[in-house]
Structure formats: structure tokens, C-alpha cells
Design a protein around this motif. Structure first.
Motif, mmCIF file in Angstrom:
data_model
loop_
_atom_site.group_PDB
_atom_site.id
_atom_site.type_symbol
_atom_site.label_atom_id
_atom_site.label_comp_id
_atom_site.label_asym_id
_atom_site.label_seq_id
_atom_site.Cartn_x
_atom_site.Cartn_y
_atom_site.Cartn_z
ATOM 1 N N GLU A 34 -2.839 0.357 -0.096
ATOM 2 C CA GLU A 34 -2.976 -0.534 0.385
ATOM 3 C C GLU A 34 -3.095 0.161 2.105
ATOM 4 O O GLU A 34 -2.391 1.175 2.282
ATOM 5 C CB GLU A 34 -1.863 -1.503 0.595
ATOM 6 C CG GLU A 34 -1.975 -2.594 1.600
ATOM 7 C CD GLU A 34 -0.753 -3.677 1.233
ATOM 8 O OE1 GLU A 34 -1.206 -4.913 1.554
ATOM 9 O OE2 GLU A 34 -0.089 -3.424 0.504
ATOM 10 N N TRP A 44 -7.294 -2.658 2.573
ATOM 11 C CA TRP A 44 -6.994 -1.629 1.418
ATOM 12 C C TRP A 44 -7.888 -0.271 1.540
ATOM 13 O O TRP A 44 -9.003 -0.403 2.183
ATOM 14 C CB TRP A 44 -7.424 -2.354 0.086
ATOM 15 C CG TRP A 44 -6.498 -3.533 -0.111
ATOM 16 C CD1 TRP A 44 -6.608 -4.825 0.406
ATOM 17 C CD2 TRP A 44 -5.452 -3.629 -0.758
ATOM 18 N NE1 TRP A 44 -5.698 -5.349 0.077
ATOM 19 C CE2 TRP A 44 -4.767 -4.886 -0.596
ATOM 20 C CE3 TRP A 44 -4.597 -2.507 -1.621
ATOM 21 C CZ2 TRP A 44 -3.505 -5.180 -1.183
ATOM 22 C CZ3 TRP A 44 -3.287 -2.988 -2.062
ATOM 23 C CH2 TRP A 44 -2.834 -4.113 -1.893
ATOM 24 N N ASN A 98 -3.018 -10.171 3.367
ATOM 25 C CA ASN A 98 -3.821 -9.075 2.687
ATOM 26 C C ASN A 98 -3.761 -8.940 1.164
ATOM 27 O O ASN A 98 -4.752 -8.686 0.630
ATOM 28 C CB ASN A 98 -3.189 -7.727 3.498
ATOM 29 C CG ASN A 98 -4.176 -6.690 3.305
ATOM 30 O OD1 ASN A 98 -5.582 -6.584 3.365
ATOM 31 N ND2 ASN A 98 -3.761 -5.441 2.772
ATOM 32 N N LYS A 99 -2.463 -9.229 0.821
ATOM 33 C CA LYS A 99 -2.385 -9.138 -0.790
ATOM 34 C C LYS A 99 -2.918 -10.402 -1.469
ATOM 35 O O LYS A 99 -3.433 -10.362 -2.354
ATOM 36 C CB LYS A 99 -0.794 -9.170 -1.083
ATOM 37 C CG LYS A 99 -0.476 -7.601 -0.693
ATOM 38 C CD LYS A 99 1.159 -7.756 -0.539
ATOM 39 C CE LYS A 99 1.704 -6.515 0.016
ATOM 40 N NZ LYS A 99 1.167 -6.239 1.341
#
Length: 235
Positions: free
Chosen positions: A183, A145, A193-194
């Protein structure tokens, strides 16, 4: 399903309600739906917007815009947005309506705000978790991020953190009542990643995240997750 380092990874189901699949990845819309589940009453403040920065696509930004210059932002689809606005209506108030808001702010105060005072408890809880994670050199979960802006206390100063360059950040006053997340563009299709972001927002520790055995219910084992993730980015 995807194969990652010899491990089969099951991606969460795509969100069928994606309002703009031409500009928003399935993973990004899934994340927004997960954010709304974290705090009942919170709202989707927007993902794609036709203006400079991470809310727009890489292709639509000028080549010198900060959201497309770094290596992390040169990858991924060129036609997808890479930012999220998560709104907390209880943090809006008449007092805020008198503040000067940048015309290019992510969100404007809606008409008819009638609350006498802002309730920052919810936005501050999540903002403080993001800030603590970003400031912790041993926490790799936000490596994918770029930044966040939000409200961590009760004043009228916006707090934030640049995860990529490890420094404090701030933005316009609309971020007193919504959290903005940028992001890395090469991660907009990544559920992993989330999931890492959601772990931070849920208030989990790094050890809890690793020891869950899947780093976010995505089929990656804890050991594989450590091998993939436990490298802290440095400036």
C-alpha cells in the motif's frame, strides 16, 4: 468521524485485536480481518516484518529502498508497516516444497505440507481481479496501492502488477500460495483506500462501486467519490 470535502465520513470500527499497534495501524488490521472474511480458510500471512520493503516501517528502511523513495511513500506515519500477506493454504503442496524459495520471501512453506497437488482456484480468482483492475486505465480503485504479487493460473510463475508504474511485476515462488499487497505509505491510515481494494476483490465493477452511493460504506456519496477518485494515475 472525519470531514472530507464537506462530507462527514464515518470510518469503520477499529479492530480491537490488532496484535502490534506500534507497527500496524488500526485501518491495516481492519483490512486484514476483512480479507479473511472474503475467503473462509484463508490466513493472515503477516503485515509487519523486520526486513527491507513495505512490510517494514519507513523509518527502519534504508533511504534508497524502493518502498520509501517515491512521493506516495514519504507521507503517512514513519513507524507503520504498509504491506499485507494473504495466505491460501489449499494452494500449498509437496510439489511447491521442492521449489527454491528466496530466503527473504514473505512466507516460508510450513512444516508438514501433505497435499499432493495445489488448488489455485481461490488465490487465482482474487489475483485475476487485482490484475484486471490494474490493467484497466478507467479503474481508479487501486490508485492508492503500489503492487501485488500472486497466482492467476496453474503454472509455477508468479504474476503481479505495479499499480503505480502500470507494468507487470513478479516475485519469489512463495507468492504462488499467498497474495502480497503493498500500500502507498501515505494511505496506511485510510479506510477509503482499503474499501476500494475490497471492492476490487469482491468482483465489483467500477460502476457498481461508484453507484453504491458510498464507495465502500464509508459515508462518502457517489458524486463525492467520483470527484475524489476518478483520476487515473499516469507514469
Amino acid at each position: 468521524m472525519a470531514l472530507l470535502a464537506g462530507v462527514v465520513v464515518a470510518s469503520p470500527a477499529s479492530a480491537a485485536a490488532n496484535p502490534n499497534p506500534a507497527r500496524i495501524t488500526s485501518a491495516s488490521w481492519w483490512l486484514m480481518e476483512e480479507l479473511l472474511k472474503l475467503q473462509p480458510g484463508s490466513q493472515n500471512g503477516g503485515i509487519y516484518a523486520d526486513k527491507p520493503g513495505y512490510h517494514n516501517t519507513r523509518a527502519a528502511n534504508s533511504s534508497d529502498n524502493y518502498s520509501v523513495r517515491d512521493a506516495e511513500d514519504k507521507g503517512g506515519p514513519s513507524d507503520k508497516a504498509a504491506a499485507y500477506d494473504w495466505t491460501f493454504p489449499e494452494a500449498q503442496s509437496l510439489a511447491l516444497s521442492s521449489l527454491q524459495v528466496d530466503p527473504s520471501a514473505d512466507k516460508k512453506l510450513p512444516a508438514g505440507i501433505t497435499a499432493a497437488a495445489s488448488n489455485y482456484s481461490n488465490i487465482a480468482r482474487f489475483s485475476n481481479r487485482l490484475l484486471a483492475s490494474g490493467q484497466n486505465a478507467n479503474d481508479p480503485r487501486l490508485n492508492g496501492w503500489k503492487e501485488f504479487f500472486g497466482q492467476t493460473d496453474n503454472d509455477t510463475t508468479v504474476e503481479g502488477w505495479d499499480f503505480r508504474y502500470h507494468r507487470a511485476a513478479s516475485s519469489d515462488s512463495s507468492h504462488l500460495w499467498h497474495i502480497h499487497l503493498s500500500e502507498d505509505r501515505d494511505k496506511v491510515e485510510s479506510y477509503d483506500n482499503k474499501q476500494a481494494l475490497l471492492s476490487v476483490l469482491r468482483g465489483e465493477t467500477v460502476d457498481q462501486w461508484l453507484n453504491r452511493g458510498d464507495c465502500g460504506s464509508n459515508g462518502v456519496s457517489g458524486l463525492t467519490c467520483q470527484a475524489l477518485c476518478l483520476v487515473r494515475r499516469v507514469p
